[in-house]
Design a protein around this motif. Structure first.
Motif, PDB file in Angstrom:
ATOM      1  N   GLN A 435      37.576  35.131   5.642  1.00  0.00           N
ATOM      2  CA  GLN A 435      37.270  34.984   7.074  1.00  0.00           C
ATOM      3  C   GLN A 435      35.914  34.329   7.322  1.00  0.00           C
ATOM      4  O   GLN A 435      35.522  34.136   8.467  1.00  0.00           O
ATOM      5  CB  GLN A 435      37.312  36.359   7.754  1.00  0.00           C
ATOM      6  N   GLY A 436      35.216  34.002   6.245  1.00  0.00           N
ATOM      7  CA  GLY A 436      33.963  33.275   6.383  1.00  0.00           C
ATOM      8  C   GLY A 436      32.795  34.094   6.878  1.00  0.00           C
ATOM      9  O   GLY A 436      31.789  33.529   7.339  1.00  0.00           O
ATOM     10  N   CYS A 437      32.871  35.423   6.798  1.00  0.00           N
ATOM     11  CA  CYS A 437      31.764  36.258   7.250  1.00  0.00           C
ATOM     12  C   CYS A 437      30.554  36.057   6.330  1.00  0.00           C
ATOM     13  O   CYS A 437      30.683  36.087   5.101  1.00  0.00           O
ATOM     14  CB  CYS A 437      32.157  37.737   7.243  1.00  0.00           C
ATOM     15  N   SER A 438      29.384  35.875   6.938  1.00  0.00           N
ATOM     16  CA  SER A 438      28.198  35.618   6.125  1.00  0.00           C
ATOM     17  C   SER A 438      26.972  36.393   6.605  1.00  0.00           C
ATOM     18  O   SER A 438      25.862  36.104   6.192  1.00  0.00           O
ATOM     19  CB  SER A 438      27.874  34.117   6.129  1.00  0.00           C
ATOM     20  N   SER A 439      27.171  37.392   7.464  1.00  0.00           N
ATOM     21  CA  SER A 439      26.055  38.195   7.945  1.00  0.00           C
ATOM     22  C   SER A 439      26.539  39.620   8.190  1.00  0.00           C
ATOM     23  O   SER A 439      27.749  39.882   8.274  1.00  0.00           O
ATOM     24  CB  SER A 439      25.480  37.627   9.248  1.00  0.00           C
ATOM     25  N   GLU A 441      26.283  41.360  10.913  1.00  0.00           N
ATOM     26  CA  GLU A 441      26.953  41.465  12.199  1.00  0.00           C
ATOM     27  C   GLU A 441      28.404  40.993  12.115  1.00  0.00           C
ATOM     28  O   GLU A 441      29.300  41.582  12.722  1.00  0.00           O
ATOM     29  CB  GLU A 441      26.200  40.659  13.264  1.00  0.00           C
ATOM     30  N   GLU A 442      28.642  39.930  11.348  1.00  0.00           N
ATOM     31  CA  GLU A 442      30.007  39.432  11.216  1.00  0.00           C
ATOM     32  C   GLU A 442      30.868  40.406  10.419  1.00  0.00           C
ATOM     33  O   GLU A 442      32.039  40.617  10.740  1.00  0.00           O
ATOM     34  CB  GLU A 442      29.996  38.055  10.557  1.00  0.00           C
ATOM     35  N   ILE A 443      30.303  41.006   9.378  1.00  0.00           N
ATOM     36  CA  ILE A 443      31.031  42.016   8.608  1.00  0.00           C
ATOM     37  C   ILE A 443      31.358  43.205   9.502  1.00  0.00           C
ATOM     38  O   ILE A 443      32.466  43.752   9.474  1.00  0.00           O
ATOM     39  CB  ILE A 443      30.212  42.469   7.391  1.00  0.00           C
ATOM     40  N   LYS A 444      30.413  43.602  10.331  1.00  0.00           N
ATOM     41  CA  LYS A 444      30.641  44.723  11.256  1.00  0.00           C
ATOM     42  C   LYS A 444      31.789  44.402  12.205  1.00  0.00           C
ATOM     43  O   LYS A 444      32.649  45.246  12.467  1.00  0.00           O
ATOM     44  CB  LYS A 444      29.363  45.013  12.042  1.00  0.00           C
ATOM     45  N   ALA A 445      31.803  43.182  12.745  1.00  0.00           N
ATOM     46  CA  ALA A 445      32.842  42.792  13.693  1.00  0.00           C
ATOM     47  C   ALA A 445      34.211  42.705  13.023  1.00  0.00           C
ATOM     48  O   ALA A 445      35.226  43.084  13.616  1.00  0.00           O
ATOM     49  CB  ALA A 445      32.483  41.455  14.342  1.00  0.00           C
ATOM     50  N   CYS A 446      34.255  42.204  11.792  1.00  0.00           N
ATOM     51  CA  CYS A 446      35.531  41.984  11.105  1.00  0.00           C
ATOM     52  C   CYS A 446      36.098  43.257  10.490  1.00  0.00           C
ATOM     53  O   CYS A 446      37.322  43.432  10.452  1.00  0.00           O
ATOM     54  CB  CYS A 446      35.366  40.931  10.013  1.00  0.00           C
ATOM     55  N   THR A 447      35.230  44.137   9.977  1.00  0.00           N
ATOM     56  CA  THR A 447      35.713  45.273   9.186  1.00  0.00           C
ATOM     57  C   THR A 447      35.307  46.636   9.731  1.00  0.00           C
ATOM     58  O   THR A 447      35.822  47.648   9.273  1.00  0.00           O
ATOM     59  CB  THR A 447      35.190  45.178   7.744  1.00  0.00           C
ATOM     60  N   SER A 448      34.354  46.678  10.646  1.00  0.00           N
ATOM     61  CA  SER A 448      33.747  47.910  11.188  1.00  0.00           C
ATOM     62  C   SER A 448      32.785  48.568  10.213  1.00  0.00           C
ATOM     63  O   SER A 448      32.239  49.637  10.510  1.00  0.00           O
ATOM     64  CB  SER A 448      34.813  48.931  11.618  1.00  0.00           C
ATOM     65  N   ALA A 474      19.505  31.692   0.049  1.00  0.00           N
ATOM     66  CA  ALA A 474      18.756  30.504   0.472  1.00  0.00           C
ATOM     67  C   ALA A 474      18.609  30.417   1.981  1.00  0.00           C
ATOM     68  O   ALA A 474      17.708  29.763   2.484  1.00  0.00           O
ATOM     69  CB  ALA A 474      19.450  29.241  -0.044  1.00  0.00           C
ATOM     70  N   ASN A 475      19.527  31.069   2.688  1.00  0.00           N
ATOM     71  CA  ASN A 475      19.492  30.992   4.150  1.00  0.00           C
ATOM     72  C   ASN A 475      19.091  32.337   4.727  1.00  0.00           C
ATOM     73  O   ASN A 475      19.848  33.301   4.625  1.00  0.00           O
ATOM     74  CB  ASN A 475      20.860  30.596   4.696  1.00  0.00           C
ATOM     75  N   PRO A 476      17.889  32.430   5.288  1.00  0.00           N
ATOM     76  CA  PRO A 476      17.517  33.695   5.920  1.00  0.00           C
ATOM     77  C   PRO A 476      18.536  34.056   6.995  1.00  0.00           C
ATOM     78  O   PRO A 476      19.032  33.188   7.708  1.00  0.00           O
ATOM     79  CB  PRO A 476      16.138  33.394   6.538  1.00  0.00           C
ATOM     80  N   GLN A 477      18.864  35.354   7.089  1.00  0.00           N
ATOM     81  CA  GLN A 477      19.905  35.790   8.009  1.00  0.00           C
ATOM     82  C   GLN A 477      19.481  35.575   9.459  1.00  0.00           C
ATOM     83  O   GLN A 477      18.516  36.141   9.938  1.00  0.00           O
ATOM     84  CB  GLN A 477      20.238  37.255   7.748  1.00  0.00           C
ATOM     85  N   LYS A 478      20.246  34.714  10.121  1.00  0.00           N
ATOM     86  CA  LYS A 478      19.961  34.385  11.508  1.00  0.00           C
ATOM     87  C   LYS A 478      20.607  35.425  12.414  1.00  0.00           C
ATOM     88  O   LYS A 478      21.592  36.056  12.053  1.00  0.00           O
ATOM     89  CB  LYS A 478      20.513  32.997  11.820  1.00  0.00           C
ATOM     90  N   GLU A 479      20.053  35.554  13.597  1.00  0.00           N
ATOM     91  CA  GLU A 479      20.619  36.493  14.564  1.00  0.00           C
ATOM     92  C   GLU A 479      21.650  35.761  15.403  1.00  0.00           C
ATOM     93  O   GLU A 479      21.329  35.030  16.331  1.00  0.00           O
ATOM     94  CB  GLU A 479      19.522  37.078  15.455  1.00  0.00           C
ATOM     95  N   ALA A 480      22.920  35.950  15.021  1.00  0.00           N
ATOM     96  CA  ALA A 480      24.000  35.331  15.768  1.00  0.00           C
ATOM     97  C   ALA A 480      24.091  35.970  17.151  1.00  0.00           C
ATOM     98  O   ALA A 480      23.642  37.101  17.359  1.00  0.00           O
ATOM     99  CB  ALA A 480      25.314  35.490  15.021  1.00  0.00           C
ATOM    100  N   ILE A 481      24.695  35.247  18.101  1.00  0.00           N
ATOM    101  CA  ILE A 481      24.751  35.799  19.458  1.00  0.00           C
ATOM    102  C   ILE A 481      25.670  37.012  19.526  1.00  0.00           C
ATOM    103  O   ILE A 481      25.538  37.837  20.419  1.00  0.00           O
ATOM    104  CB  ILE A 481      25.150  34.739  20.503  1.00  0.00           C
TER     105      ILE A 481
END
Length: 804
Positions: A435-439, A441-448, A474-481
């Motif tokens: 599902q392309g989760c990379s943060s 917040e995205e893991i929380k949204a996809c899996t709880s 390499a990519n600092p974790q950005k704050e997605a909306i």
């Protein structure tokens, strides 16, 4: 196919999680109504202690906000209690007399705090610690009183005690047992915890039984059965909970300790189910969130007609931090009879670990000071793994982990990372890869995972690191909306401009939203960003706005609404006052209150009366619900006050008429004071103006809420024209660079006052900002333009807005 009427009684974590699972399986099969006795949407009760300690606000622990219910077509009835179930007519009756029919009924009434039969327990100053209302009582008491006593040395009592200590109170904990948290810890761990908490300022009275709470109308202290006493101004009862099963008992449903259910969470009445802390399965009642969510998944599949394994009970585990100290327990952790223990105790480091074995199988574990092995041990307990081929001491001293290897790397895909929500390592890895989760917040949204207590955030981070490798590091974790996308606010706006995206749906589709419908967090944000980028072209999307903004009124906890007409600068006249009085009488509005922003608030307006109320008021809206300019508070100024140096009322009215209806990232409040005495409290507003000899001081970034912040001096100016130009440019810069729902106080601290001032000092940039503000103000769309320019709210418009 006609939808079945599904009623959920109880708006707590277990019941709403069951509804979430049902929506995943059969979204269109049910017409859902939720009845809750609290005035709030679904929130995370586990994190109440964070609110008490001041680390979070109520909005931070909300799991499903008001918008979620509307988005999913769920009718939420708050502030009412179901008192009777008529199984013959298949209806439920509430304490207000409401009668609701059902085809399927889920009871998720949770638990009630247990109040021991102590004389004086009904006095003022005695509270429990179970909900937001209790938390508010404790917060209020801490501002007035100094001595608190917490009765109960379990987890809840200790969290309450630490919260009150952080609020500046002198706190004593009274506990009947010989050591703390005896349900989760053994004697050694319990006493280690006591030593640590005493260092943090907590006092303990162990093996003490409270006989009486003394005082007149309000508590003054406790009297113990051994004749000793303790002074206290606030007493928190945290001695335990009991299933809330009264409505089931009164309705003839089988009840023992809790509401008796079978392996599919069915009660002994057809089409009636129970889930959560109120349910009793095979003689067990569970109080931890993980078993309740397991029950919810089984019930959701069963009620949707999806084949499922029956619920077979749960092995409980507790992994948490008590006042910063890590503790863990799982299974049967007390040795004796046919059980033996193996212990490791590092007294110098304050680390204690114990496993309990029955033969060659681990059946329980306790850890204090270091709980990093908790998930691994819990997995071994759940699997009933045979460890006869392993050196038993190695189970407590993992050489691989101590050598620096990732704990998650040593876990199998079946091992659970998030115990609260039952999310395995394999599920998280799958979400990352497929599902392309990379943060987080995205893991929380996809899996709880990490959605409940948050204790597994570190492990989720390790899973991301392990799976993504260098690309994650390499990519600092950005704050997605929000969790629907990995894009930040700046990236979304850049894509909107570059691709000329023009609707919320188009943004979500083109930019690859994980959830094609978006969520209640991102849709209002996208609606705002589109309007900010294209003020002349964008058609404001009503369905993407918060419920209060759609209704032009603030919803209250009883389901009625609050209506606030505009009063420019807090100035009114007899005509408007008579009009308000007539509306109050005509629509039987129960409460009229003068607000802190110098306006009149009409509280208790029925939803169906809103169009006519606005029509009869014939006044512009005060936007008390909007992410916009709310009020401009003023003092009486030089015209009337002997200390005044400037005309504050005229400037306040000018500012309010200039910027009313302008959409901003969050609410904006202003104030104008005629002299440095600042009677309008200008130093604690988003923008404040203070009159001085020969001009004005402009203050920005003030906040008078839970996080109080004094405003910073931005400029001293001489003329009203300068005030208006700087204010317009400043507001436009805030509109263009702030995150949605970011107050000006937080924005200034993030961006920096010097940087903002440098931008406004640049005459070309200031002129450009002012020009873009003028463009935004000139094209205000309906209904804003109609409210502002015509000073008229038409019934036809509101009927279409509210009831279409």
């Amino acid at each position: 196919m006609e939808r079945k009427k599904l009623i959920l009684v109880g708006n707590g974590m277990a019941g709403v999680r069951t509804i979430e699972e049902i929506l995943k399986l059969a979204r269109d099969s049910f017409e859902i109504t939720i009845i809750g006795n609290e005035p709030h949407p679904n929130y995370n009760r586990i994190l109440l202690s964070k609110v008490l300690q001041g680390d979070m606000e109520v909005t931070d622990i909300t799991l499903n906000d008001w918008g979620w219910y509307q988005e999913n077509g769920i009718e939420l009835i708050t502030g009412e209690t179901v008192t009777k179930i008529n199984s013959l007519k298949k209806t439920v009756i509430t304490n207000s007399g409401r009668v609701e029919p059902y085809d399927e009924l889920i009871l998720a009434t949770g638990s009630l705090p247990f109040l021991p039969p102590i004389h004086g327990v009904d006095k003022k100053g005695v509270t429990t610690f179970r909900d937001i209302g209790d938390t508010e009582v404790m917060l209020a008491a801490s501002k007035k009183y100094k001595k608190a006593a917490v009765i109960g040395g379990g987890l809840l009592g200790l969290e309450a005690a630490m919260g009150l200590i952080n609020l500046g109170m002198d706190v004593s904990v009274i506990h009947l047992g010989p050591y703390l948290m005896e349900r989760q810890l053994d004697p050694t761990a319990g006493r280690l915890l006591q030593d640590e908490l005493e260092k943090q300022g907590m006092s303990f009275y162990l093996e003490k039984q409270t006989q009486e709470i003394y005082g007149d109308q309000r508590v003054k202290g406790l009297l113990f059965s051994d004749g000793t006493s303790l002074e206290a101004d606030l007493i928190v009862m945290a001695v335990g909970i009991k299933p809330n099963s009264e409505v089931a008992r009164e309705s003839g449903i089988g009840v023992n300790r809790g509401i008796v259910v079978n392996d599919f969470m069915e009660t002994d009445l057809p089409h009636v189910y129970a889930v959560g802390e109120c349910a009793e399965h095979n003689g067990m009642v569970y109080g931890l969130v993980a078993p309740l969510y397991e029950q919810g998944k089984v019930l959701a599949k069963h009620i949707c007609g999806v084949e499922t394994n029956p619920y077979q009970g749960s092995v409980s585990s507790t992994q948490l931090k008590v006042s910063g100290v890590e503790v863990f327990s799982a299974g049967d952790f007390m040795e004796g009879e046919d059980k033996k223990s193996l212990k490791v105790f590092d007294e110098q480091e304050g680390i204690y670990k114990k496993i309990v074995l029955r033969g060659n199988k681990i059946v329980g574990a306790v850890m204090f000071g270091d709980s990093s092995d908790g998930n691994r041990l819990f997995s071994l307990i759940q699997k009933k793994a045979d460890i006869s081929d392993r050196a038993k001491v190695s189970i407590l001293q993992s050489s691989e982990i101590e050598s620096g290897k990732s704990q998650v790397a040593l876990m199998s895909d079946e091992e659970i990372i998030c115990g609260c929500n039952g999310v395995t390592k394999g599920t998280i890895v799958q979400a990352i890869r497929q599902q392309g989760c990379s943060s987080l917040e995205e893991i929380k949204a996809c899996t709880s995972a990490s959605r409940s207590c948050g204790g597994c955030k570190q492990l989720v981070g390790e899973a991301l690191d392990l799976t993504l490798g260098k690309s994650y590091m390499a990519n600092p974790q950005k704050e997605a909306i929000c969790g629907c996308t990995r894009l930040t606010r700046d990236e979304v706006i850049e894509e909107i401009k570059a691709k000329r995206l023009s609707t919320v749906k188009e943004v979500m589709f083109v930019l690859g939203w994980n959830n094609e419908e978006g969520c209640s967090k991102c849709r209002p944000a996208l609606n705002y960003y589109l309007g900010m980028v294209y003020p002349e072209e964008y058609q404001d999307e009503r369905e993407s706005k918060f419920v209060n903004e759609r209704m032009h009124a603030n919803i209250q906890k009883d389901g009625t609404y609050s209506v606030v007409p505009r009063m420019y600068g807090g100035v009114t006249n007899s005509t408007d006052l008579r009009r308000i009085a007539d509306v109050v009488d005509k629509y039987d509005i129960p409460l009229v209150k003068v607000t802190g922003g110098q306006r009149i608030d009409l509280l208790g307006v029925k939803k169906e009366d809103l169009p006519k109320v606005w029509e009869d008021l014939d006044m512009p809206s005060g936007f008390a619900y909007g992410k916009s300019l709310r009020t401009v508070k003023t003092c009486v100024g030089e015209q009337y006050c002997r200390f005044g140096t400037q005309d504050s009322m005229s400037l306040g009215i000018l500012l309010e008429k200039k910027f009313e209806g302008l959409q901003t990232p969050h609410k904006v409040k202003m104030a104008v004071s005629a002299c440095p005495r600042s009677c309008a409290e200008s130093g604690f507003k988003d923008i404040g103006f203070i009159g001085i000899e020969g001009g004005w001081e402009i203050y920005v970034g003030g906040n008078g809420g839970t996080h109080v912040r004094g405003g910073d001096l931005l400029y001293k100016v001489k003329t009203v024209e300068e005030v208006m130009e700087i204010t317009a440019a400043y507001l436009q810069y805030y509109r263009e660079t702030a995150n949605y729902l970011e107050r000006t106080s937080a924005w200034i601290e993030r961006v920096g006052l010097d940087y903002i001032r440098a931008t406004l000092d640049d005459r070309e940039k200031r002129k450009a900002l002012y020009g873009r503000m003028e463009k935004a103000l000139s094209v205000l769309k309906d209904p804003w333009k109609e409210i502002i320019e015509n000073n008229r709210v038409k019934e036809q418009m509101f009927n279409s807005m509210f009831f279409s």
